[in-house]
Design a protein around this motif. Structure first.
Motif, short mmCIF file in Angstrom:
data_model
loop_
_atom_site.label_atom_id
_atom_site.label_comp_id
_atom_site.label_asym_id
_atom_site.label_seq_id
_atom_site.Cartn_x
_atom_site.Cartn_y
_atom_site.Cartn_z
N SER A 202 0.84 -1.20 0.00
CA SER A 202 0.00 0.00 0.00
C SER A 202 0.87 1.25 0.00
N GLU A 203 0.30 2.31 -0.52
CA GLU A 203 1.00 3.59 -0.54
C GLU A 203 0.77 4.30 0.79
N ARG A 204 1.83 4.80 1.34
CA ARG A 204 1.70 5.54 2.58
C ARG A 204 1.17 6.94 2.30
N VAL A 205 0.31 7.39 3.17
CA VAL A 205 -0.23 8.73 3.02
C VAL A 205 0.80 9.74 3.47
N THR A 206 1.14 10.64 2.58
CA THR A 206 2.12 11.68 2.91
C THR A 206 1.50 13.03 2.71
N GLY A 207 1.92 14.03 3.46
CA GLY A 207 1.40 15.39 3.32
C GLY A 207 2.13 16.15 2.23
N PHE A 208 1.75 17.44 2.10
CA PHE A 208 2.40 18.30 1.10
C PHE A 208 3.84 18.53 1.51
N PRO A 209 4.76 18.43 0.55
CA PRO A 209 6.19 18.57 0.92
C PRO A 209 6.49 19.96 1.46
N ASP A 210 7.42 20.01 2.37
CA ASP A 210 7.85 21.28 2.93
C ASP A 210 8.71 22.01 1.91
N LEU A 211 8.22 23.15 1.42
CA LEU A 211 8.94 23.88 0.39
C LEU A 211 10.30 24.38 0.87
N ALA A 212 10.42 24.56 2.17
CA ALA A 212 11.69 25.05 2.71
C ALA A 212 12.80 24.02 2.56
N GLU A 213 12.42 22.74 2.39
CA GLU A 213 13.42 21.68 2.25
C GLU A 213 13.79 21.43 0.80
N LEU A 214 13.05 22.03 -0.13
CA LEU A 214 13.34 21.85 -1.55
C LEU A 214 14.35 22.89 -2.00
N PRO A 215 15.01 22.66 -3.14
CA PRO A 215 15.89 23.69 -3.69
C PRO A 215 15.09 24.97 -3.96
N PRO A 216 15.67 26.14 -3.73
CA PRO A 216 14.93 27.40 -3.86
C PRO A 216 14.29 27.60 -5.23
N GLU A 217 14.99 27.19 -6.29
CA GLU A 217 14.42 27.40 -7.62
C GLU A 217 13.15 26.59 -7.83
N ILE A 218 13.09 25.39 -7.23
CA ILE A 218 11.87 24.57 -7.34
C ILE A 218 10.75 25.17 -6.51
N SER A 219 11.07 25.60 -5.30
CA SER A 219 10.05 26.21 -4.43
C SER A 219 9.45 27.45 -5.05
N LEU A 220 10.31 28.30 -5.62
CA LEU A 220 9.83 29.54 -6.25
C LEU A 220 9.01 29.23 -7.49
N SER A 221 9.39 28.17 -8.22
CA SER A 221 8.62 27.77 -9.40
C SER A 221 7.22 27.33 -9.02
N ILE A 222 7.08 26.67 -7.88
CA ILE A 222 5.76 26.25 -7.39
C ILE A 222 4.94 27.46 -6.96
N GLU B 196 11.17 38.80 -3.74
CA GLU B 196 10.93 39.94 -4.61
C GLU B 196 10.61 39.51 -6.05
N ILE B 197 11.21 38.43 -6.50
CA ILE B 197 10.98 37.97 -7.87
C ILE B 197 9.52 37.58 -8.06
N LEU B 198 8.95 36.89 -7.07
CA LEU B 198 7.54 36.48 -7.16
C LEU B 198 6.62 37.69 -7.23
N TRP B 199 6.82 38.66 -6.38
CA TRP B 199 5.95 39.83 -6.33
C TRP B 199 6.18 40.75 -7.52
N MET B 200 7.39 40.80 -8.02
CA MET B 200 7.64 41.57 -9.24
C MET B 200 6.86 40.96 -10.41
N GLY B 201 6.84 39.62 -10.49
CA GLY B 201 6.08 38.95 -11.54
C GLY B 201 4.59 39.25 -11.45
N LEU B 202 4.05 39.25 -10.22
CA LEU B 202 2.63 39.56 -10.04
C LEU B 202 2.32 41.00 -10.43
N CYS B 203 3.21 41.91 -10.07
CA CYS B 203 3.00 43.33 -10.42
C CYS B 203 2.95 43.52 -11.93
N LYS B 204 3.95 42.98 -12.60
CA LYS B 204 4.05 43.22 -14.04
C LYS B 204 3.06 42.39 -14.83
#
Length: 289
Positions: free
Chosen positions: A34-54, A77-85
């Motif tokens: 059986s597949e174990r139930v897992t929660g949403f991954p902690d973005l802080a543990e992922l590489p920054p470029e992957i977390s920001l892409s999500i 700042e990159i995320l909010w700059m993208g939302l602004c523009k």
């Protein structure tokens, strides 16, 4: 199945599911892990470029909520700059080197400015200028309106009626190069809402459009006055052909004959193509009656 789901929800190891066949149970047995139930991954543990892409797929509201969990990532700042523009492609403050405001705060100000504009266009422009988001110049206001996806079209029309200097600058931002006149006029009225009746504002709009259309198509062999006459003729023809109230529709021959005298220098073949476009595609400005 209910027991399996309950065990999965509790995070325990579920019992094995055994599928029986016609062979001896001791010889043939199929086991499924059986597949174990897992929660949403902690973005802080992922590489920054992957977390920001999500996080880049979130809107401003969801990004603020994400900041409650991943503050350092969701306030990037990159995320909010993208939302602004993405919502406001031009603001004078973007190019102000002395500006030290974060893009997150800038987004909040622009959002407030847009809400103010959509309630009262003049107060909205005043807010934008007071907060130094745009410069107090017709060209800067026009570029802001041209690049904003969230402004109310009725309030935008109300402002342009009062500020025809802004209207002229705004039309200069449109590109109609190598575009057939009815299609260009149709796109013009899609971007700038047409008035509901023929008035001075409609005349001012067509004057600006005619000037811009000629600048974009200098090899067409038409002058500004001729294009202006053709635009009005296309609007009248659109009402005639598309309105159910008009029983006796204008024929192609009548349209060509009328323009032969009104718009000198336009050949009958070009006029016929204008008629065909309205007949096949439809009205150039649905709002005009």
């Amino acid at each position: 199945m209910g027991q399996i789901l309950r065990v999965l929800a509790e995070g325990e190891e579920p019992p094995q599911l055994i599928f029986m066949s016609n062979y001896d149970q001791t010889q043939e047995r199929s086991e499924y892990d059986s597949e174990r139930v897992t929660g949403f991954p902690d973005l802080a543990e992922l590489p920054p470029e992957i977390s920001l892409s999500i996080l880049r797929h979130l809107n401003a509201t969801d990004l603020c909520l994400a900041a409650c969990v991943w503050q350092s990532l969701a306030t990037d700042e990159i995320l909010w700059m993208g939302l602004c523009k993405q919502s406001w492609s031009f603001c004078s403050v973007y190019y102000n080197r002395n500006n030290s405001m974060s893009y997150r705060k800038l987004y909040m100000l622009l959002d407030e400015a847009t809400l103010t504009f959509n309630a009262d266009c003049e107060m909205g422009v005043q807010y934008l200028i007071q907060k130094q988001l745009i410069a107090d110049a017709p060209g800067e206001i026009a570029r802001f309106l041209h690049g904003s996806r969230q402004v109310d079209q009725d309030q935008k029309q109300k402002l342009l009626k009062k500020r025809q200097d802004v209207l002229r600058c705004l039309v200069q931002l449109h590109d109609y190069q190598k575009e057939f006149l009815p299609n260009a006029l149709r796109r013009f009225f899609a971007e700038l809402k047409a008035p509901s009746e023929r008035n001075e504002y409609l005349s001012a709009m067509l004057e600006c459009f005619s000037r811009r259309f000629i600048n974009c198509n200098p090899d067409l062999g038409l002058n500004e006055d001729t294009v202006y006459i053709l635009c009005f003729s296309l609007i009248i023809l659109s009402v005639d052909l598309c309105s159910p109230c008009v029983k006796n529709k204008m024929s192609k021959r009548e349209f060509i004959r009328n323009l032969r005298h009104a718009a000198q220098g336009v050949n009958d073949e070009y006029t016929g193509h204008l008629y065909d476009n309205i007949y096949l595609v439809g009205h150039v400005a649905q709002s005009v009656r």
